[in-house]
Structure formats: structure tokens, C-alpha cells
Design a protein around this motif. Structure first.
Motif, PDB file in Angstrom:
ATOM      1  N   GLY A  47       0.810  -1.207   0.000  1.00 29.01           N
ATOM      2  CA  GLY A  47       0.000   0.000   0.000  1.00 29.01           C
ATOM      3  C   GLY A  47       0.837   1.249   0.000  1.00 29.01           C
ATOM      4  N   VAL A  48       0.147   2.369   0.095  1.00 29.74           N
ATOM      5  CA  VAL A  48       0.738   3.683  -0.083  1.00 29.74           C
ATOM      6  C   VAL A  48       0.606   4.502   1.192  1.00 29.74           C
ATOM      7  CG1 VAL A  48       0.461   5.874  -1.313  1.00 29.74           C
ATOM      8  CG2 VAL A  48       0.322   3.726  -2.568  1.00 29.74           C
ATOM      9  N   LEU A  49       1.661   5.217   1.520  1.00 30.53           N
ATOM     10  CA  LEU A  49       1.605   6.295   2.503  1.00 30.53           C
ATOM     11  C   LEU A  49       1.649   7.586   1.702  1.00 30.53           C
ATOM     12  CD1 LEU A  49       1.833   7.887   5.102  1.00 30.53           C
ATOM     13  CD2 LEU A  49       4.224   7.155   5.301  1.00 30.53           C
ATOM     14  N   GLY A  50       0.512   8.254   1.565  1.00 38.07           N
ATOM     15  CA  GLY A  50       0.397   9.413   0.687  1.00 38.07           C
ATOM     16  C   GLY A  50       0.282  10.713   1.453  1.00 38.07           C
ATOM     17  N   GLY A  51       0.756  11.772   0.823  1.00 39.43           N
ATOM     18  CA  GLY A  51       0.649  13.092   1.419  1.00 39.43           C
ATOM     19  C   GLY A  51       1.341  14.119   0.562  1.00 39.43           C
ATOM     20  N   ALA A  52       1.058  15.375   0.817  1.00 42.04           N
ATOM     21  CA  ALA A  52       1.693  16.464   0.086  1.00 42.04           C
ATOM     22  C   ALA A  52       3.161  16.578   0.493  1.00 42.04           C
ATOM     23  CB  ALA A  52       0.967  17.774   0.376  1.00 42.04           C
ATOM     24  N   PRO A  53       3.996  17.216  -0.327  1.00 39.73           N
ATOM     25  CA  PRO A  53       5.388  17.454   0.078  1.00 39.73           C
ATOM     26  C   PRO A  53       5.450  18.168   1.424  1.00 39.73           C
ATOM     27  CG  PRO A  53       5.091  17.980  -2.240  1.00 39.73           C
ATOM     28  CD  PRO A  53       3.720  17.722  -1.683  1.00 39.73           C
ATOM     29  N   PRO A 202      -9.289  10.673  -0.056  1.00 37.01           N
ATOM     30  CA  PRO A 202      -7.842  10.806   0.033  1.00 37.01           C
ATOM     31  C   PRO A 202      -7.082  10.014  -1.029  1.00 37.01           C
ATOM     32  CG  PRO A 202      -8.777  10.547   2.211  1.00 37.01           C
ATOM     33  CD  PRO A 202      -9.903  10.342   1.245  1.00 37.01           C
ATOM     34  N   GLY A 203      -7.486   8.757  -1.264  1.00 34.08           N
ATOM     35  CA  GLY A 203      -6.782   7.940  -2.241  1.00 34.08           C
ATOM     36  C   GLY A 203      -6.896   8.445  -3.657  1.00 34.08           C
ATOM     37  N   GLN A 204      -7.991   9.113  -3.962  1.00 33.13           N
ATOM     38  CA  GLN A 204      -8.182   9.654  -5.296  1.00 33.13           C
ATOM     39  C   GLN A 204      -7.361  10.917  -5.518  1.00 33.13           C
ATOM     40  OE1 GLN A 204     -12.431  10.056  -5.262  1.00 33.13           O
ATOM     41  NE2 GLN A 204     -12.781   7.948  -5.937  1.00 33.13           N
ATOM     42  N   GLY A 205      -6.781  11.432  -4.433  1.00 36.65           N
ATOM     43  CA  GLY A 205      -5.918  12.599  -4.556  1.00 36.65           C
ATOM     44  C   GLY A 205      -4.470  12.255  -4.797  1.00 36.65           C
ATOM     45  N   LEU A 206      -4.134  10.953  -4.883  1.00 31.62           N
ATOM     46  CA  LEU A 206      -2.751  10.555  -5.141  1.00 31.62           C
ATOM     47  C   LEU A 206      -2.331  10.961  -6.548  1.00 31.62           C
ATOM     48  CD1 LEU A 206      -2.780   6.946  -3.629  1.00 31.62           C
ATOM     49  CD2 LEU A 206      -1.590   8.935  -2.684  1.00 31.62           C
ATOM     50  N   ARG A 207      -1.078  11.303  -6.701  1.00 30.35           N
ATOM     51  CA  ARG A 207      -0.561  11.611  -8.025  1.00 30.35           C
ATOM     52  C   ARG A 207      -0.573  10.368  -8.903  1.00 30.35           C
ATOM     53  NH1 ARG A 207       5.102  14.711  -8.070  1.00 30.35           N
ATOM     54  NH2 ARG A 207       5.408  12.880  -9.359  1.00 30.35           N
ATOM     55  N   GLY A 208      -0.799  10.578 -10.197  1.00 30.62           N
ATOM     56  CA  GLY A 208      -0.655   9.487 -11.147  1.00 30.62           C
ATOM     57  C   GLY A 208      -1.922   8.676 -11.359  1.00 30.62           C
ATOM     58  N   SER A 210      -4.924   5.967 -11.254  1.00 30.14           N
ATOM     59  CA  SER A 210      -5.773   5.468 -10.175  1.00 30.14           C
ATOM     60  C   SER A 210      -5.398   4.045  -9.773  1.00 30.14           C
ATOM     61  CB  SER A 210      -7.245   5.515 -10.597  1.00 30.14           C
ATOM     62  OG  SER A 210      -7.461   4.721 -11.760  1.00 30.14           O
ATOM     63  N   ASP A 211      -4.607   3.364 -10.596  1.00 27.62           N
ATOM     64  CA  ASP A 211      -4.141   2.023 -10.248  1.00 27.62           C
ATOM     65  C   ASP A 211      -3.317   2.034  -8.958  1.00 27.62           C
ATOM     66  OD1 ASP A 211      -5.336   1.106 -12.504  1.00 27.62           O
ATOM     67  OD2 ASP A 211      -3.568   0.149 -13.360  1.00 27.62           O
ATOM     68  N   ILE A 212      -2.633   3.139  -8.685  1.00 26.58           N
ATOM     69  CA  ILE A 212      -1.801   3.231  -7.480  1.00 26.58           C
ATOM     70  C   ILE A 212      -2.672   3.138  -6.239  1.00 26.58           C
ATOM     71  CG2 ILE A 212      -0.172   4.677  -6.203  1.00 26.58           C
ATOM     72  CD1 ILE A 212       0.709   5.857  -8.892  1.00 26.58           C
ATOM     73  N   HIS A 213      -3.808   3.839  -6.274  1.00 24.87           N
ATOM     74  CA  HIS A 213      -4.746   3.774  -5.156  1.00 24.87           C
ATOM     75  C   HIS A 213      -5.384   2.397  -5.054  1.00 24.87           C
ATOM     76  CE1 HIS A 213      -8.971   4.834  -3.548  1.00 24.87           C
ATOM     77  NE2 HIS A 213      -8.190   4.562  -2.534  1.00 24.87           N
ATOM     78  N   ALA A 214      -5.833   1.857  -6.175  1.00 18.86           N
ATOM     79  CA  ALA A 214      -6.526   0.568  -6.177  1.00 18.86           C
ATOM     80  C   ALA A 214      -5.610  -0.575  -5.761  1.00 18.86           C
ATOM     81  CB  ALA A 214      -7.100   0.300  -7.568  1.00 18.86           C
ATOM     82  N   TRP A 215      -4.310  -0.430  -5.993  1.00 16.48           N
ATOM     83  CA  TRP A 215      -3.331  -1.484  -5.691  1.00 16.48           C
ATOM     84  C   TRP A 215      -3.226  -1.765  -4.199  1.00 16.48           C
ATOM     85  CZ3 TRP A 215       1.601  -0.193  -3.444  1.00 16.48           C
ATOM     86  CH2 TRP A 215       2.537  -1.225  -3.433  1.00 16.48           C
ATOM     87  N   GLY A 216      -3.447  -0.770  -3.363  1.00 13.99           N
ATOM     88  CA  GLY A 216      -3.144  -0.900  -1.943  1.00 13.99           C
ATOM     89  C   GLY A 216      -4.115  -1.766  -1.165  1.00 13.99           C
ATOM     90  N   ASP A 217      -3.582  -2.629  -0.303  1.00 12.17           N
ATOM     91  CA  ASP A 217      -4.386  -3.363   0.679  1.00 12.17           C
ATOM     92  C   ASP A 217      -4.638  -2.485   1.902  1.00 12.17           C
ATOM     93  OD1 ASP A 217      -4.177  -5.730  -0.920  1.00 12.17           O
ATOM     94  OD2 ASP A 217      -2.187  -6.072  -0.076  1.00 12.17           O
ATOM     95  N   SER A 218      -3.615  -1.742   2.297  1.00 12.78           N
ATOM     96  CA  SER A 218      -3.719  -0.744   3.360  1.00 12.78           C
ATOM     97  C   SER A 218      -3.098   0.537   2.835  1.00 12.78           C
ATOM     98  CB  SER A 218      -2.982  -1.185   4.632  1.00 12.78           C
ATOM     99  OG  SER A 218      -3.645  -2.253   5.275  1.00 12.78           O
TER     100      SER A 218
END
Length: 338
Positions: A47-53, A202-208, A210-218
Motif C-alpha cells: 500500500g501507499v503512505l500518501g501526502g503532500a510534500p 484521500p486515495g483519489q488525490g494521489l498523483r498518477g 488510479s491504479d496506485i490507489h486501487a493497488w493498496g491493501d492498506s
């Protein structure tokens, strides 16, 4: 009547795919306790830990890594259920700088850093889209047998077009294969877009893609709030916990800390008080480029609809918020500044 469906299928040739009867799959030891870090990361999750710079993503990644390696509570609140070794790659920080962060958190928890099984990948660059680097990383994981692999950040570890699902899917597939072959959880630090739009999850705000968001289990998301940071989590196979308010403190050493009264301590909603929740609603309205509806705010804050309605009424009565045909927006000039 057609022929009956066969219930058993053997490999007819070396190239045939293997099959297993679903009832013969080994069940989870406890399907209600499938956590690496309770409420934050499920066992073997990618999964992804996402956030702004500059939203302290690396600080949180270091905290989680140190927690898994030591078996101590993440952020001082979330128990680690499956402690073990950790492999960490920081593409933007020199090993000495990463050591400082780990040392600060270890000192805060009175841990001996030298005795912890946290291993840094000692390479200048890592390209997850190149076969040579994929093979070397897979061999390293096979040798180290970590419980958690942290890769920080994604943008520095490939030369692909992140907006292209066809390009980024190969990289994500490799990481998924890594998890399955070596039973390792993978945390991928990633940036969010500057302007995600009103009501965006939040997940839909990730760069790139949408597969990146969908890929994550957590997936974990950090964003700035008026009084610090707000951490939200989502899981494929577990309910999402309430958001948690965080702040980076410098004493006695730098560390992230859950603010008193937030959901990690009380089991309630994210805000520590009624006043802080009003501030949180107002911050969202001020941060948005367009009016927000009640449902937009509910999607962002993940609290009861009535609580948002009550907050908007109170803010409107104070002259801080006004209603338009498209939703709610802050007053152009707050009363105290008139």
C-alpha cells in the motif's frame, strides 16, 4: 443435459497453471486479527503512505519501521502484532540523515538503535522499473526476510509516466509479486496532487494513475490541518479507523505524537474538542477552490453527517461561513477583520 463439471483438474502439461480447491487453502490463523500494525497496516499488505510534500511522510514511515523492528507501539498508540526485521530505502535522504531520524525516535522510546533489525539499502539509486534492480531487490528480500519493506518515495524510483496505467501497472505488479513470494508487507511513500478537488477521497488525490490507489491493501494519508496533521487509513479487508490528529514535536527529540483527545486515545472521532472540529471544517472550506456540500465534507472528515451540519450552523451563526447554491464557503472577510 450437458456433461457434469469436473471438480478436479490435474496439470496436463508442465506449462499448465496449478489449481487448488478453495476448501484446501490454509485459513488465516485469526481473520479478525490480521494486523501487522493494529488499525494502520494489515499483515503482508502492500500500500501507499500518501501526502503532500513536507507533510512528514518520511517521519511517519520511519516511525512505522522502527515500531515493526522493535515491537513497540506505532506513534505510541498502535500495537505491532507481527514484529520483525525491516528493510528501508530512502531515495531522497542520505543514510546518515535517515540514521538521525531513526536515532531520534529510538531515543524517545529508550531503544538501543544498534540492536534493532532495521536495514537500509546501501545503494545510491533503485529503479523499480528495471529488471536488473528488480532481481537484486528480490534477492535482497529473500536473504533478509523482512517483515516490512519501506520505499520512499515512489517518484524517485522509476522513469515511467505515473499517469499511464499501462506503464505503472508493471511496477506495481512486481511489488505485488515480491509480497507474495517473500511474505513481506510493502509500504510505498507517494505524493498527493496539489489540487484534488472538492469532496475527493484521500486515495483519489494521489498523483498518477488510479491504479496506485486501487493497488493498496492498506493505505495511509497525511494532510495538514490547522493544528497539525490528520492521519487517515483505509483497508481492503478491515474497517477504516477514525482519523487521528498528529503533531511533530521536537522535545526531547523529534517525533510524531498523537494529540491528546484524538481517536487513537478516546476511540471517538478525530477532533480533540468541539472547537478544534469547527476549525477543521473551516480549514477545509478555506482550502477548497469551490464551495463544499455536506456530503463533500463528510467524505473528507469521515464523521457523522449531523455533526457536520451542526458545525456548519455554528460557523454560519458566527459569520465565518456562508451558504451558496453549490454548497458552503467561508466568508470573504471574517467579522473580526472588518
Amino acid at each position: 443435459m450437458g456433461s457434469p463439471v469436473k471438480t478436479t483438474l490435474l496439470r496436463s502439461s508442465p506449462s499448465a497453471l496449478g489449481l487448488v480447491r478453495v476448501g484446501q487453502v490454509e485459513p488465516l490463523k485469526d481473520s479478525t486479527d490480521n494486523w501487522l500494525i493494529e488499525k494502520l497496516w494489515t499483515e503482508r499488505a502492500v500500500g501507499v503512505l500518501g501526502g503532500a510534500p513536507k507533510s512528514f511522510k518520511t517521519w511517519l514511515a520511519v516511525d512505522l519501521a522502527l515500531s515493526v523492528a522493535s515491537g513497540t507501539k506505532a506513534l505510541g498508540c498502535f500495537p505491532v502484532r507481527q514484529p520483525g526485521p525491516v528493510v528501508f530505502f530512502g531515495a531522497e535522504d542520505a543514510p546518515a540523515l535517515l540514521r538521525e531520524r531513526f536515532a531520534a525516535l529510538a531515543h524517545h522510546r529508550t531503544l538501543a538503535l544498534e540492536q534493532l533489525d532495521v536495514f537500509l539499502l546501501d545503494v545510491p539509486v533503485l529503479h523499480l522499473d528495471r529488471e536488473k534492480d528488480q532481481i537484486q531487490l528480490s534477492q535482497t528480500i529473500r536473504s533478509a526476510k523482512p517483515r516490512l519493506l519501506v520505499l520512499d518515495p515512489l517518484v524517485r524510483m522509476h522513469s515511467l509516466d505515473e499517469n499511464s496505467a499501462s506503464e505503472i501497472s508493471g511496477l506495481l505488479s512486481f511489488l505485488r509479486r515480491l509480497e507474495r513470494e517473500h511474505e513481506v508487507a510493502i509500504l510505498l511513500v507517494h505524493h498527493t496532487r496539489k489540487h484534488a478537488g472538492a469532496g475527493t477521497q484521500p486515495g483519489q488525490g494521489l498523483r498518477g494513475s488510479s491504479d496506485i490507489h486501487a493497488w493498496g491493501d492498506s493505505n495511509l494519508y497525511l494532510r495538514r490541518a490547522r493544528d497539525g496533521l490528520l492521519l487517515t487509513a483505509e483497508h481492503r479487508s478491515a474497517p477504516a479507523p477514525a482519523p487521528v490528529s498528529l503533531k511533530l514535536l521536537c522535545e526531547p527529540t523529534p517525533h510524531l505524537e498523537v494529540l491528546e483527545g484524538s481517536s487513537a486515545e478516546t476511540g471517538g472521532e478525530a477532533s480533540a474538542s468541539s472547537d478544534s472540529f469547527l476549525d477543521e471544517v473551516l480549514w477545509h472550506l478555506q482550502d477548497s477552490t469551490s464551495p463544499l456540500r455536506v456530503d463533500d465534507l463528510r467524505a473528507r472528515l469521515r464523521v457523522r453527517k449531523q455533526r457536520i451540519i451542526d458545525a456548519l450552523r455554528e460557523l454560519a451563526a458566527s459569520g465565518l461561513v456562508q451558504r451558496s447554491g453549490d454548497g458552503f464557503l467561508p466568508q470573504a472577510t471574517p467579522p473580526e477583520q472588518e
